[in-house]
Design a protein around this motif. Structure first.
Motif: not given
Length: 137
Positions: A83, A85, A122, A127
């Motif tokens: 994960e 971002d 997510r 992703n």
């Protein structure tokens, strides 16, 4: 227009990405400068997935979908890597010299300046990064 490509998490696969962006740009009749900028943004995002999303030597893939309606173009990049971002990364301070600037953040800065909208989710262990570009006002 709806197209997609799946590439392996290998740097050599970036040539396939460039060909994909060229195909999308050609189909939509985009100007060469816009095509070049889109390719830069996609290459930045996808190369980061290739280099950092999966543990070393682990096989993985990146799916890139392109959807265009003549007014806007949306790229969706999906992977099963760890994960991350990129929209939460602190942007690089471009007023500093390269020596004084912290490592990281410049790529997402470039992507955000090329695209009109950059969002991350997510979803079910994936992703999902969405890049939107207005192509005709």
């Amino acid at each position: 227009m709806n197209k997609e490509i799946v590439i392996k998490n290998e740097v050599e696969e970036l040539d396939k990405l460039a060909a994909f962006v060229e195909e999308v740009a050609s189909e939509l009749g985009l100007e060469p400068e816009l095509e070049m900028n889109l390719n830069l943004a996609l290459e930045e995002v996808v190369s980061n997935v290739i280099l950092y999303a999966y543990p070393k030597k682990e096989e993985g893939s990146v799916m890139i979908a392109a959807n265009g309606d003549g007014k806007s173009l949306v790229f969706t990049i999906t992977d099963k890597g760890k994960e991350f971002d990129p929209t939460k990364v602190e942007e690089a301070d471009i007023t500093l010299s390269a020596e004084d600037r912290q490592i990281g953040g410049l790529g997402i800065y470039i992507v955000k300046n090329i695209m009109n909208e950059v969002t991350y989710q997510r979803l079910e262990g994936h992703n999902v990064l969405t890049l939107k570009k207005t192509i005709k006002e």
